[in-house]
Scaffold this active site. Structure first.
Site, mmCIF file in Angstrom:
data_model
loop_
_atom_site.group_PDB
_atom_site.id
_atom_site.type_symbol
_atom_site.label_atom_id
_atom_site.label_comp_id
_atom_site.label_asym_id
_atom_site.label_seq_id
_atom_site.Cartn_x
_atom_site.Cartn_y
_atom_site.Cartn_z
ATOM 1 N N THR A 9 -56.164 22.936 -26.263
ATOM 2 C CA THR A 9 -55.979 22.513 -27.658
ATOM 3 C C THR A 9 -54.946 23.397 -28.351
ATOM 4 O OG1 THR A 9 -58.280 21.819 -27.713
ATOM 5 C CG2 THR A 9 -57.208 22.141 -29.844
ATOM 6 N N HIS A 19 -51.543 22.377 -27.234
ATOM 7 C CA HIS A 19 -51.106 21.121 -27.889
ATOM 8 C C HIS A 19 -50.594 21.422 -29.296
ATOM 9 C CE1 HIS A 19 -52.476 18.418 -24.788
ATOM 10 N NE2 HIS A 19 -53.707 18.880 -24.838
ATOM 11 N N GLU A 57 -62.001 29.638 -29.137
ATOM 12 C CA GLU A 57 -62.797 30.328 -28.110
ATOM 13 C C GLU A 57 -62.752 31.815 -28.449
ATOM 14 O OE1 GLU A 57 -60.900 29.453 -24.376
ATOM 15 O OE2 GLU A 57 -61.295 27.308 -24.526
ATOM 16 N N CYS A 64 -71.385 17.699 -39.799
ATOM 17 C CA CYS A 64 -71.734 17.572 -41.230
ATOM 18 C C CYS A 64 -73.222 17.818 -41.465
ATOM 19 C CB CYS A 64 -71.310 16.212 -41.768
ATOM 20 S SG CYS A 64 -72.448 14.863 -41.363
ATOM 21 N N CYS A 82 -75.890 13.105 -36.754
ATOM 22 C CA CYS A 82 -76.387 14.489 -36.829
ATOM 23 C C CYS A 82 -77.902 14.533 -36.950
ATOM 24 C CB CYS A 82 -75.782 15.217 -38.029
ATOM 25 S SG CYS A 82 -74.088 15.746 -37.767
ATOM 26 N N LEU A 89 -65.200 14.625 -18.241
ATOM 27 C CA LEU A 89 -64.888 15.536 -19.347
ATOM 28 C C LEU A 89 -63.389 15.559 -19.636
ATOM 29 C CD1 LEU A 89 -66.440 18.620 -20.488
ATOM 30 C CD2 LEU A 89 -64.230 19.127 -19.478
ATOM 31 N N TYR A 104 -68.696 15.392 -24.139
ATOM 32 C CA TYR A 104 -67.874 15.975 -25.202
ATOM 33 C C TYR A 104 -68.540 17.229 -25.753
ATOM 34 C CZ TYR A 104 -64.923 16.424 -29.290
ATOM 35 O OH TYR A 104 -64.052 16.909 -30.219
HETATM 36 P P1 NAD Z 1 -56.197 22.041 -17.428
HETATM 37 O O1 NAD Z 1 -55.184 21.065 -17.893
HETATM 38 O O2 NAD Z 1 -55.868 23.482 -17.356
HETATM 39 O O3 NAD Z 1 -56.744 21.579 -16.008
HETATM 40 C C1 NAD Z 1 -56.568 20.321 -15.458
HETATM 41 C C2 NAD Z 1 -56.360 20.502 -13.953
HETATM 42 O O4 NAD Z 1 -56.337 19.215 -13.331
HETATM 43 C C3 NAD Z 1 -55.051 21.201 -13.624
HETATM 44 O O5 NAD Z 1 -55.304 22.362 -12.848
HETATM 45 C C4 NAD Z 1 -54.268 20.147 -12.835
HETATM 46 O O6 NAD Z 1 -53.480 20.715 -11.806
HETATM 47 C C5 NAD Z 1 -55.410 19.285 -12.279
HETATM 48 N N1 NAD Z 1 -54.973 17.934 -11.872
HETATM 49 C C6 NAD Z 1 -53.921 17.194 -12.328
HETATM 50 N N2 NAD Z 1 -53.854 16.021 -11.646
HETATM 51 C C7 NAD Z 1 -54.892 16.023 -10.777
HETATM 52 C C8 NAD Z 1 -55.340 15.092 -9.799
HETATM 53 N N3 NAD Z 1 -54.720 13.904 -9.583
HETATM 54 N N4 NAD Z 1 -56.439 15.416 -9.060
HETATM 55 C C9 NAD Z 1 -57.079 16.581 -9.257
HETATM 56 N N5 NAD Z 1 -56.694 17.508 -10.170
HETATM 57 C C10 NAD Z 1 -55.605 17.223 -10.914
HETATM 58 O O7 NAD Z 1 -57.442 21.790 -18.394
HETATM 59 P P2 NAD Z 1 -58.849 22.499 -18.698
HETATM 60 O O8 NAD Z 1 -58.686 23.423 -19.846
HETATM 61 O O9 NAD Z 1 -59.530 23.002 -17.475
HETATM 62 O O10 NAD Z 1 -59.608 21.206 -19.216
HETATM 63 C C11 NAD Z 1 -59.857 20.152 -18.296
HETATM 64 C C12 NAD Z 1 -59.772 18.797 -18.973
HETATM 65 O O11 NAD Z 1 -60.848 18.672 -19.898
HETATM 66 C C13 NAD Z 1 -58.506 18.530 -19.807
HETATM 67 O O12 NAD Z 1 -58.181 17.152 -19.687
HETATM 68 C C14 NAD Z 1 -58.954 18.847 -21.229
HETATM 69 O O13 NAD Z 1 -58.175 18.146 -22.184
HETATM 70 C C15 NAD Z 1 -60.361 18.343 -21.201
HETATM 71 N N6 NAD Z 1 -61.317 18.961 -22.104
HETATM 72 C C16 NAD Z 1 -62.295 18.149 -22.580
HETATM 73 C C17 NAD Z 1 -63.286 18.675 -23.363
HETATM 74 C C18 NAD Z 1 -64.394 17.777 -23.823
HETATM 75 O O14 NAD Z 1 -65.189 18.211 -24.677
HETATM 76 N N7 NAD Z 1 -64.485 16.574 -23.283
HETATM 77 C C19 NAD Z 1 -63.279 20.040 -23.719
HETATM 78 C C20 NAD Z 1 -62.279 20.871 -23.189
HETATM 79 C C21 NAD Z 1 -61.307 20.303 -22.360
#
Ligand code: NAD
Length: 342
Positions: A40, A43, A64, A92, A98, A261, A286
């Protein structure tokens, strides 16, 4: 105080001198020790499409963190000097979602470092109900990662993985932590599909049974004789890549349960016919349950869960540019910034 600020449109963050925050009614003031860099934050720094829609600027980034209570409001069950982290999702607490016990899904959710000033600063004000006091002796670096570790715990514990054959796609920081958690809660085997060799190495160090390069290796060949059923019985999608979701569906045993996720940047195309005929169950995941996931995470750490290998890079906050470059590289595990020495 010093803080890492996103001023407005355009790339980059600025290390700025800003006024020390005054806690509002019901808030504690936390002296920040360490922050983790999350996707995040990247981004927001890069000011991509999501950031342009979701972020109000100027904003101090970061959610974090670990810190020490500097000041607590009278009556709060929080002592000055306690080591704490905090839930960065601010529900909220009044809407139907909630009050039905699902504040982690509040449609009016605020977020630290996105809709209000966050943790990449020397001090952070936070509603006391969002503060998570750690047990004495907690590892400070691990405490800084309770938010993403909680994501991993939430996903792994969606379905019981004890005795199951688990496929994890994506070994970014969250997927890596999921490896350790799945192992800790008794998965029979944990196979990790991840393109980055460095991240595959870390997954091995965290207890993965087998690691696979999805671009150059055959998962089916490497898993020959390894699985108890005709495929994986639990899938954890941790990459956000459409191809990874297809990998899970292709290698799922009939009746496999999939916790997703990873957040795809665009549309997803999958073999839905296979998902239907195998009767797969999908569960989006989430954030963290407030605060059941936090309690589970604490209990797992007390039971011996170790995620230290995930932390690969540590920097002083003054070196934030180098730290963000490392986090963006996707070869590191988790990158930490140090704000105050305990
Ligand atoms: P990150 O982007 O560091 O890790 C993603 C990993 O996936 C990378 O190491 C990448 O090399 C790998 N990858 C890419 N293509 C792939 C494929 N085809 N097969 C297997 N692996 C592949 O992200 P992160 O910080 O570890 O977070 C993981 C994901 O979770 C991200 O999409 C992030 O946006 C999401 N996220 C969601 C929540 C939620 O609450 N749902 C919270 C935090 C992060």
């Amino acid at each position: 105080m010093k803080a890492l600020v996103k001023d407005g449109p355009g790339a980059g963050l600025r290390l700025a001198e800003v006024p020390r925050p005054t806690p509002q009614v019901g808030e504690a003031l936390i002296r920040v020790l360490r922050t983790g860099i999350c996707g995040t934050d990247l981004h927001i720094a890069d000011w991509d499409r999501w950031a342009r829609q979701a972020v109000r600027t100027p904003v101090v980034v970061g959610h974090e963190f670990v810190g020490i209570v500097e000041w607590a409001p009278p009556g709060a069950e929080l002592s000055v000097g306690t080591v704490v982290s905090g839930e960065g999702h601010l529900a909220c607490r009044r809407c139907v979602t909630c009050t039905s016990g699902r504040p982690h899904l509040c449609p009016r959710m605020g977020a630290l470092g996105v809709s209000r000033d966050g943790a990449c600063a020397e001090f952070l004000p936070l509603p006391t109900e969002n503060v998570w006091p750690h047990r004495p002796g907690v590892d400070i670096e691990v405490a800084a990662l309770f938010d993403p570790l909680g994501n991993a715990v939430h996903a792994v514990t969606c379905f019981g993985v004890g005795g199951e054959d688990v496929l994890i796609t994506g070994a970014g920081p969250v997927g890596l932590m999921a490896v350790a958690v799945a192992r800790q809660v008794g998965a029979r085997c944990v196979v990790v599909s991840e393109p980055s060799p460095r991240r595959r190495e870390i997954a091995k160090a965290l207890g993965a049974t087998l690691v696979v390069d999805p671009h150059h290796e055959s998962l089916a060949d490497l898993c020959d004789g390894l699985l108890a059923d005709d495929g994986f019985t639990v899938g954890l999608e941790m990459s956000g890549a459409s191809a990874a979701l297809d990998t899970i569906i292709a290698h799922a045993a009939p009746g496999c349960r999939v916790a997703a996720l990873g957040l795809p940047a665009g549309g997803v195309h999958v073999d839905w016919a296979a998902a239907v005929t195998k009767m797969l169950t999908f569960q989006g995941v989430y954030g963290r349950r407030m605060f059941a996931t936090w309690r589970t995470t604490t209990a797992l750490l007390e039971g011996g869960l170790s995620i230290q290998p995930v932390i690969t890079n540590r920097y002083r906050y003054t070196d934030h540019e180098v730290a963000f470059t490392a986090a963006r590289g996707r070869t590191a595990g988790k990158v930490l910034l140090e704000w105050t020495r305990p």
